[in-house]
Write a protein that holds these residues in place. Structure first.
Motif: not given
Length: 297
Positions: A240-245, A217-222
């Motif tokens: 979310t199902d994945v870490p998001v910031a 699981t790799t975080p997604v940066l928006l």
């Protein structure tokens, strides 16, 4: 020291010409050429942030590399206020020949073609590409000023990400950032405001599928262009199902390395990029394909 002058047409670079040209280049020059090959296009200011300190030495060295035909440049027209943008640099034919020789491959095997390289100058995605590269140039700039406490440990461009994960997710870049003993991997989504928010949010489904397929699981940066758009997108995303910031484009302070990131679903204050590793302590470091220390430049 006299500068080797290669004919403008550059009909052919034989072994002797390559040897003479290679003798003119420094290790930093090769790093610049490699970075241009990986990331397609960089502005003068981005090259300064990544490799230099002051503007004058940056411009002087780029002028020399340009005369040697190792790089080429263009200035895109700007719709606002008329005129042209700052110089944008791409890899030149002689630069590609040198990189290929250094790697022991042909220019074709290196994946370089001058027409393809120059195509970015008229691409509708040029502004987006420059925005992505701004993000990482700012990280490099901060790391160079940190005197060893921070480092960009990986920077993979969109096309490399697409080769690895394109059937599930297509990040604008993959990065690995370290600062003061903390380290985090991330996928970057650079938002320019041109897409509907629903489409931006829908991209997270692909990242969830990628995490399930790879068991990493790799975080997604928006990275968003304004506070209102960020707020509306966070409301739309929900859980979310994945870490998001999320964060808003900024070059002030420490830029994207600084305390600008707000994890989705968390009431926490905004965190530094490296502190996101603490926000998601159960993450296992490593992208779907281990970077092995390759910074992607």
């Amino acid at each position: 020291m006299p500068v080797t002058r290669i004919p403008l047409g550059l009909p052919r670079l034989d072994a002797d010409a390559l040897v003479e040209l290679a003798a003119r280049l420094t290790p930093r020059d090769y790093d610049i050429l490699g970075c241009l090959h990986q990331h397609r296009v960089l502005t003068t200011h981005q090259i300064q942030k990544i490799f230099f300190t002051l503007p004058q030495p940056t411009r002087r060295r780029l002028a020399i590399l340009h005369r040697l035909h190792t790089v080429t440049r263009f200035r895109p027209w700007t719709a606002y206020g008329g005129g042209s943008a700052p110089a944008h640099w791409i890899l030149g034919r002689a630069g590609a020949a040198l990189l290929a020789a250094k790697e022991g491959v042909t220019v074709s095997q290196l994946g370089y073609h001058p027409d393809v390289a120059m195509a970015v100058s008229v691409s509708k995605k040029l502004g987006h590409q420059i925005g992505v590269n701004d993000f990482f140039a700012d990280l490099h700039h901060y790391a160079r000023r940190s005197e060893g406490s921070a480092e960009v440990r990986a920077w993979w461009p969109e096309r490399r990400c697409a080769q690895l994960w394109g059937d599930l997710a297509r990040p604008d870049a993959y990065g690995r950032w370290a600062e003061n003993g903390r380290e985090i991997d991330f996928f970057l989504e650079h938002d320019t405001g041109s897409e509907p928010l629903a489409r931006v949010a829908a991209k997270l489904n692909g990242y969830a599928d990628l995490a399930e397929a790879t068991r990493i699981t790799t975080p997604v940066l928006l990275w968003l262009p304004g506070r209102a758009r960020e707020s509306h997108l966070r409301e739309l995303i929900g859980e979310t199902d994945v870490p998001v910031a999320t964060a808003v484009h900024t070059t002030v302070g420490d830029g994207p390395a600084g305390p600008v990131w707000l994890p989705v679903g968390s009431p926490s204050p905004r965190l530094r990029l490296a502190q996101l590793a603490d926000a998601w302590p159960d993450l296992i470091l490593g992208a779907a394909s281990e970077p092995a220390g390759d910074d992607g430049r």
